[in-house]
Design a protein around this motif. Structure first.
Motif, mmCIF file in Angstrom:
data_model
loop_
_atom_site.group_PDB
_atom_site.id
_atom_site.type_symbol
_atom_site.label_atom_id
_atom_site.label_comp_id
_atom_site.label_asym_id
_atom_site.label_seq_id
_atom_site.Cartn_x
_atom_site.Cartn_y
_atom_site.Cartn_z
ATOM 1 N N UNK A 84 -3.879 -17.963 -10.458
ATOM 2 C CA UNK A 84 -5.003 -18.818 -10.344
ATOM 3 C C UNK A 84 -6.176 -17.873 -9.827
ATOM 4 N N UNK A 85 -5.940 -17.152 -8.763
ATOM 5 C CA UNK A 85 -6.966 -16.367 -8.227
ATOM 6 C C UNK A 85 -7.161 -14.993 -8.824
ATOM 7 N N UNK A 86 -6.031 -14.740 -9.570
ATOM 8 C CA UNK A 86 -6.309 -13.405 -10.591
ATOM 9 C C UNK A 86 -7.270 -13.417 -11.457
ATOM 10 N N UNK A 87 -7.967 -14.476 -11.660
ATOM 11 C CA UNK A 87 -8.893 -14.500 -12.709
ATOM 12 C C UNK A 87 -10.222 -13.896 -12.076
ATOM 13 N N UNK A 88 -10.367 -13.511 -10.782
ATOM 14 C CA UNK A 88 -11.339 -12.689 -10.341
ATOM 15 C C UNK A 88 -11.238 -11.359 -10.858
ATOM 16 N N UNK A 89 -10.233 -11.070 -11.698
ATOM 17 C CA UNK A 89 -10.343 -9.504 -12.156
ATOM 18 C C UNK A 89 -10.901 -9.486 -13.573
ATOM 19 N N UNK A 90 -11.051 -10.991 -14.041
ATOM 20 C CA UNK A 90 -11.548 -10.894 -15.507
ATOM 21 C C UNK A 90 -13.027 -10.716 -15.763
ATOM 22 N N UNK A 140 -12.533 -3.017 -6.653
ATOM 23 C CA UNK A 140 -13.136 -3.936 -5.636
ATOM 24 C C UNK A 140 -12.469 -5.522 -5.972
ATOM 25 N N UNK A 141 -12.206 -5.824 -7.310
ATOM 26 C CA UNK A 141 -11.843 -7.039 -7.770
ATOM 27 C C UNK A 141 -10.400 -7.217 -7.525
ATOM 28 N N UNK A 142 -9.562 -5.994 -7.641
ATOM 29 C CA UNK A 142 -8.239 -6.010 -7.134
ATOM 30 C C UNK A 142 -8.058 -6.339 -5.642
ATOM 31 N N UNK A 143 -8.863 -5.564 -4.840
ATOM 32 C CA UNK A 143 -9.019 -5.818 -3.400
ATOM 33 C C UNK A 143 -9.094 -7.383 -3.198
ATOM 34 N N UNK A 144 -10.056 -7.946 -3.595
ATOM 35 C CA UNK A 144 -10.523 -9.341 -3.530
ATOM 36 C C UNK A 144 -9.429 -10.284 -4.018
ATOM 37 N N UNK A 156 -6.118 -9.372 -4.157
ATOM 38 C CA UNK A 156 -5.149 -9.289 -3.071
ATOM 39 C C UNK A 156 -5.097 -10.251 -1.916
ATOM 40 N N UNK A 157 -6.591 -10.151 -1.326
ATOM 41 C CA UNK A 157 -6.903 -10.904 -0.103
ATOM 42 C C UNK A 157 -6.665 -12.209 -0.381
ATOM 43 N N UNK A 158 -7.192 -12.824 -1.329
ATOM 44 C CA UNK A 158 -7.072 -14.153 -1.817
ATOM 45 C C UNK A 158 -5.714 -14.534 -2.158
ATOM 46 N N UNK A 159 -4.910 -13.536 -2.550
ATOM 47 C CA UNK A 159 -3.300 -13.943 -2.884
ATOM 48 C C UNK A 159 -2.674 -14.085 -1.425
ATOM 49 N N UNK A 160 -3.014 -13.246 -0.483
ATOM 50 C CA UNK A 160 -2.461 -13.418 0.739
ATOM 51 C C UNK A 160 -2.967 -14.751 1.459
ATOM 52 N N UNK A 161 -4.339 -14.971 1.395
ATOM 53 C CA UNK A 161 -4.707 -16.269 2.059
ATOM 54 C C UNK A 161 -3.945 -17.439 1.250
ATOM 55 N N UNK A 162 -3.738 -17.526 -0.263
ATOM 56 C CA UNK A 162 -3.186 -18.594 -0.761
ATOM 57 C C UNK A 162 -1.646 -18.632 -0.082
ATOM 58 N N UNK A 163 -1.007 -17.606 -0.374
ATOM 59 C CA UNK A 163 0.390 -17.562 0.245
ATOM 60 C C UNK A 163 0.645 -18.023 1.694
ATOM 61 N N UNK A 164 -0.401 -17.681 2.608
ATOM 62 C CA UNK A 164 -0.371 -18.147 3.963
ATOM 63 C C UNK A 164 -0.527 -19.509 3.821
ATOM 64 N N UNK A 165 -1.579 -19.892 3.151
ATOM 65 C CA UNK A 165 -2.022 -21.505 3.266
ATOM 66 C C UNK A 165 -1.122 -22.387 2.888
ATOM 67 N N UNK A 166 -0.551 -21.779 1.814
ATOM 68 C CA UNK A 166 0.542 -22.884 1.207
ATOM 69 C C UNK A 166 1.732 -23.009 1.996
ATOM 70 N N UNK A 167 2.150 -21.732 2.795
ATOM 71 C CA UNK A 167 3.291 -21.690 3.656
ATOM 72 C C UNK A 167 2.881 -22.554 4.873
ATOM 73 N N UNK A 168 1.869 -22.531 5.500
ATOM 74 C CA UNK A 168 1.516 -23.382 6.510
ATOM 75 C C UNK A 168 1.359 -24.762 6.053
ATOM 76 N N UNK A 169 0.868 -24.978 4.905
ATOM 77 C CA UNK A 169 0.675 -26.278 4.635
ATOM 78 C C UNK A 169 2.127 -27.185 4.457
ATOM 79 N N UNK A 170 2.915 -26.496 4.058
ATOM 80 C CA UNK A 170 4.466 -26.877 3.678
ATOM 81 C C UNK A 170 5.246 -27.018 4.948
ATOM 82 N N UNK A 171 4.978 -26.040 5.842
ATOM 83 C CA UNK A 171 5.696 -26.052 7.046
ATOM 84 C C UNK A 171 4.522 -25.635 8.201
#
Length: 148
Positions: free
Chosen positions: A55-61, A73-77, A79-94
């Motif tokens: 879903x966050x990969x659509x920033x590259x479209x 720049x879009x790929x960097x954004x 990557x940052x969004x993916x790291x935030x999503x993965x960290x956020x989901x991980x913390x929400x679940x545990x």
């Protein structure tokens, strides 16, 4: 690029991300404490990670052509969004995750992201070489069939 082609690429990304995350979860799970019980929700985690990462990969479209710098720049954004999503989901679940537990998850997400980018690059390179061959063949045929 047509949106349909872009969507196909994102579907491939989804499958690659899900496969990579599933593998990473298994490896990280082997390093954990064996006495902890796995909750049934954990089986849906790869899907959640993959879905939100795609879903966050659509920033590259972009419907128009963009420069290499703009794509970087879009790929960097992304990557940052993916790291935030993965960290956020991980913390929400545990919620009890500590920073030392989040670091391997973030590193695994970065490795999966790099692998997906590498595979995307190889596929694009192969497609471009196939198109170049087809163009060369068309050009050669048109020159051969051209009346003198």
């Amino acid at each position: 690029m047509e949106f349909r082609e872009y969507l196909k690429g994102r579907l491939l990304d989804f499958l690659l991300i899900q496969a990579g995350i599933t593998l990473a979860i298994g490896v990280i799970g082997l390093m954990g404490e064996p006495e902890k019980q796995i909750r049934p929700l954990i089986m849906f985690v790869p899907f959640l990670y993959a879905f939100f990462c795609v879903l966050v990969s659509f920033v590259t479209y972009s419907s128009k052509e963009i420069s290499v710098g703009e794509m970087a720049v879009r790929k960097l954004v992304q990557f940052i969004l993916i790291e935030l999503v993965v960290g956020g989901i991980s913390v929400m679940l545990e919620p009890a995750l500590t920073l030392t537990m989040l670091l391997p998850i973030g590193l695994a997400a970065a490795i999966v992201w790099l692998a997906v980018q590498g595979i995307d690059y190889l596929i694009a390179q192969y497609t471009a070489s196939q198109l170049t061959k087809e163009l060369w063949e068309m050009q050669r045929r048109s020159l051969r069939d051209k009346p003198e």
